[in-house]
Design an enzyme around this catalytic site. Structure first.
Site, PDB file in Angstrom:
ATOM      1  N   HIS A  16       0.867  -1.193   0.000  1.00 41.35           N
ATOM      2  CA  HIS A  16       0.000   0.000   0.000  1.00 41.35           C
ATOM      3  C   HIS A  16       0.897   1.234   0.000  1.00 41.35           C
ATOM      4  O   HIS A  16       1.330   1.707   1.052  1.00 41.35           O
ATOM      5  CB  HIS A  16      -0.914  -0.033   1.233  1.00 41.35           C
ATOM      6  CG  HIS A  16      -1.924   1.081   1.286  1.00 41.35           C
ATOM      7  ND1 HIS A  16      -3.107   0.972   1.977  1.00 41.35           N
ATOM      8  CD2 HIS A  16      -1.933   2.321   0.750  1.00 41.35           C
ATOM      9  CE1 HIS A  16      -3.802   2.089   1.866  1.00 41.35           C
ATOM     10  NE2 HIS A  16      -3.091   2.943   1.119  1.00 41.35           N
ATOM     11  N   HIS A  18       1.250   4.819  -2.489  1.00 42.35           N
ATOM     12  CA  HIS A  18       0.874   5.632  -3.657  1.00 42.35           C
ATOM     13  C   HIS A  18       2.147   6.286  -4.179  1.00 42.35           C
ATOM     14  O   HIS A  18       2.762   7.079  -3.443  1.00 42.35           O
ATOM     15  CB  HIS A  18      -0.133   6.706  -3.254  1.00 42.35           C
ATOM     16  CG  HIS A  18      -1.370   6.142  -2.614  1.00 42.35           C
ATOM     17  ND1 HIS A  18      -2.540   5.957  -3.312  1.00 42.35           N
ATOM     18  CD2 HIS A  18      -1.610   5.698  -1.348  1.00 42.35           C
ATOM     19  CE1 HIS A  18      -3.453   5.449  -2.497  1.00 42.35           C
ATOM     20  NE2 HIS A  18      -2.916   5.274  -1.302  1.00 42.35           N
ATOM     21  N   HIS A 196      -9.598   1.135  -1.040  1.00 42.09           N
ATOM     22  CA  HIS A 196      -9.522   1.795   0.258  1.00 42.09           C
ATOM     23  C   HIS A 196     -10.929   1.764   0.852  1.00 42.09           C
ATOM     24  O   HIS A 196     -11.896   2.178   0.204  1.00 42.09           O
ATOM     25  CB  HIS A 196      -9.112   3.252   0.106  1.00 42.09           C
ATOM     26  CG  HIS A 196      -7.664   3.483  -0.195  1.00 42.09           C
ATOM     27  ND1 HIS A 196      -6.994   2.892  -1.232  1.00 42.09           N
ATOM     28  CD2 HIS A 196      -6.744   4.271   0.439  1.00 42.09           C
ATOM     29  CE1 HIS A 196      -5.738   3.301  -1.233  1.00 42.09           C
ATOM     30  NE2 HIS A 196      -5.553   4.136  -0.239  1.00 42.09           N
ATOM     31  N   GLU A 199     -11.118   3.615   6.142  1.00 39.17           N
ATOM     32  CA  GLU A 199     -10.082   4.542   6.626  1.00 39.17           C
ATOM     33  C   GLU A 199     -10.820   5.642   7.402  1.00 39.17           C
ATOM     34  O   GLU A 199     -10.649   5.781   8.599  1.00 39.17           O
ATOM     35  CB  GLU A 199      -9.292   5.114   5.441  1.00 39.17           C
ATOM     36  CG  GLU A 199      -8.168   6.076   5.836  1.00 39.17           C
ATOM     37  CD  GLU A 199      -7.452   6.698   4.634  1.00 39.17           C
ATOM     38  OE1 GLU A 199      -8.018   6.725   3.520  1.00 39.17           O
ATOM     39  OE2 GLU A 199      -6.314   7.189   4.828  1.00 39.17           O
ATOM     40  N   ASP A 277       1.852   4.067   2.777  1.00 37.83           N
ATOM     41  CA  ASP A 277       0.785   4.882   2.181  1.00 37.83           C
ATOM     42  C   ASP A 277       1.360   6.012   1.319  1.00 37.83           C
ATOM     43  O   ASP A 277       1.431   5.885   0.099  1.00 37.83           O
ATOM     44  CB  ASP A 277      -0.164   5.409   3.268  1.00 37.83           C
ATOM     45  CG  ASP A 277      -1.561   5.727   2.747  1.00 37.83           C
ATOM     46  OD1 ASP A 277      -1.838   5.466   1.565  1.00 37.83           O
ATOM     47  OD2 ASP A 277      -2.391   6.233   3.537  1.00 37.83           O
ATOM     48  N   ASP A 278       1.740   7.126   1.964  1.00 39.83           N
ATOM     49  CA  ASP A 278       2.293   8.285   1.250  1.00 39.83           C
ATOM     50  C   ASP A 278       3.515   8.760   2.031  1.00 39.83           C
ATOM     51  O   ASP A 278       3.451   9.764   2.756  1.00 39.83           O
ATOM     52  CB  ASP A 278       1.236   9.400   1.176  1.00 39.83           C
ATOM     53  CG  ASP A 278      -0.009   8.939   0.427  1.00 39.83           C
ATOM     54  OD1 ASP A 278       0.019   8.896  -0.806  1.00 39.83           O
ATOM     55  OD2 ASP A 278      -1.000   8.577   1.099  1.00 39.83           O
TER      56      ASP A 278
HETATM   57  N1  ADE Z   1      -4.600   8.730  -1.978  1.00 40.37           N
HETATM   58  C1  ADE Z   1      -3.357   8.741  -1.504  1.00 40.37           C
HETATM   59  N2  ADE Z   1      -3.344   8.354  -0.218  1.00 40.37           N
HETATM   60  C2  ADE Z   1      -4.617   8.083   0.131  1.00 40.37           C
HETATM   61  C3  ADE Z   1      -5.255   7.623   1.313  1.00 40.37           C
HETATM   62  N3  ADE Z   1      -4.582   7.366   2.439  1.00 40.37           N
HETATM   63  N4  ADE Z   1      -6.592   7.475   1.291  1.00 40.37           N
HETATM   64  C4  ADE Z   1      -7.284   7.733   0.188  1.00 40.37           C
HETATM   65  N5  ADE Z   1      -6.739   8.161  -0.940  1.00 40.37           N
HETATM   66  C5  ADE Z   1      -5.410   8.324  -0.978  1.00 40.37           C
HETATM   67 ZN    ZN Z   2      -3.702   4.800   0.526  1.00 40.58          ZN
END
Ligand code: ADE
Ligand code: ZN
Length: 335
Positions: A16, A18, A196, A199, A277-278
């Site tokens: 996971h 991006h 997703h 969350e 994630d990011d």
């Molecule tokens: N796009 C990038 N990160 C995300 C996240 N945590 N939740 C939803 N969309 C995303």
């Molecule tokens: Zn994500």
């Protein structure tokens, strides 16, 4: 036991991540200059100072703005390679990375620019760093399903090099049900399906992702814990959850990482994994995420997370078995 050293050497997969969320401020500024794109921040420090979020949407606004510096195939290739170098340093052996094509096609870039650039970076990472990878195309859920269908049509020439589709962006108010038909089409095309859910959205969104999108893997899934029957269903079916501790902290999905539910998830029999994630926005790559929750976990549970990362991957069974054997050998050597 030195948990940090144990985490550093643990062979793992990342499921996971991006790729646009791995755009570090330094690279963002370099690409802005290369491409003549103006950024509304004076410098890297000012940009980093803006990374304070109280919900998912606060982050998404900045994340989409940052992606505007990506203009050419070489930019996507550089972005991917920068991520894979960080991943390799964290002993990631395999990564399944998300990209958001609509973020780029909406700016007038052909689908090919992002796809070819990322695939070039992935091939180079495998050659130079020994990290294998797969690409997952995410549909933006704040846009209509018709746009997702259009994106899937644009992806057609690359479908032999795209492992699956995902669903991301603003969750609240955009339930999985709205994408049932495009996910059905993706399934017919032989693509894996992830989404997703849970969350920020309620357990009902997770159920929709299972029942209407027929997902192979659940991204986040935190709020599933509010529904015991759903937890039992996820555990019984062996569903993999791609959990992102530092993201959860930064986006206020949890108020304190010391109370992160990862340990509870494992103890309830959920197949949880740890992911970044990011990472450029949330303060750490995958090992930083493992370290953040390590005080909550036994060594055996950390091994289980690594094991789950391979069993939950879309690798072929022989490759999964090879990676699992490495995890077991590593764990045994530490005893
Ligand atoms: N796009 C990038 N990160 C995300 C996240 N945590 N939740 C939803 N969309 C995303
Ligand atoms: Zn994500």
């Amino acid at each position: 036991m030195d948990k940090d050293a144990f985490i550093a050497g643990l062979p793992k997969a990342e499921l996971h991540m991006h790729i646009e969320g791995s755009l570090e401020p330094e690279l963002m500024f370099a690409l802005a200059e290369r491409n003549g794109v103006a950024l509304p921040y004076a410098n890297v420090e000012a940009l980093r100072a803006a990374y304070s979020f109280s919900r998912l949407q606060d982050f998404l606004d900045i994340y989409y703005q940052g992606a505007a510096v990506l203009r050419a195939e070489a930019d996507f290739r550089d972005l991917a390679l920068a991520y894979f170098k960080r991943a390799a340093a964290d002993n990631v052996r395999h990564a399944e990375i998300f990209f958001d094509p609509q973020t780029h096609t909406a700016r007038g870039l052909p689908f090919a620019v992002a796809a070819e650039g990322l695939l070039a970076g992935m091939a180079e990472a495998e050659r130079e760093l020994g990290v294998t990878s797969k690409l997952i195309l995410c549909f933006l859920r704040h846009l209509p399903e018709a746009d997702a269908f259009e994106t899937l049509a644009q992806a057609e020439p690359w479908l032999d090099r795209i492992a699956g589709v995902g669903l991301d962006s603003s969750e609240l108010g955009h339930p999985p049900a709205a994408f049932a038909r495009v996910f059905a089409r993706a399934g017919e095309l032989g693509l894996k399906r992830v989404a997703h859910a849970g969350e920020e959205g309620p357990p009902a969104y997770v159920e929709e992702a299972l029942d209407l999108l027929h997902i192979d893997r659940l991204d986040h899934g935190n709020r599933s814990l509010e529904d015991d029957r759903l937890v039992e269903r996820l555990a019984r079916s062996g569903m993999t959850l791609t959990v992102c501790p530092l993201s959860n902290l930064k986006l206020c999905v949890v108020d304190d990482v010391a109370r992160h539910p990862i340990a509870r998830m494992l103890r309830l029999g959920l197949r949880a994994t740890v992911n970044s994630d990011d990472p450029a926005y949330f303060g750490g790559y995958v090992n930083a995420n493992y370290r953040a929750v390590a005080p909550l976990l036994t060594r055996e549970e950390m091994v289980a997370l690594a094991r789950n990362s391979f069993t939950g991957s879309f690798l072929a069974p022989d490759a999964v078995a090879r990676h699992l054997a490495e995890v077991e050998a590593y764990a045994t050597a530490w005893v």
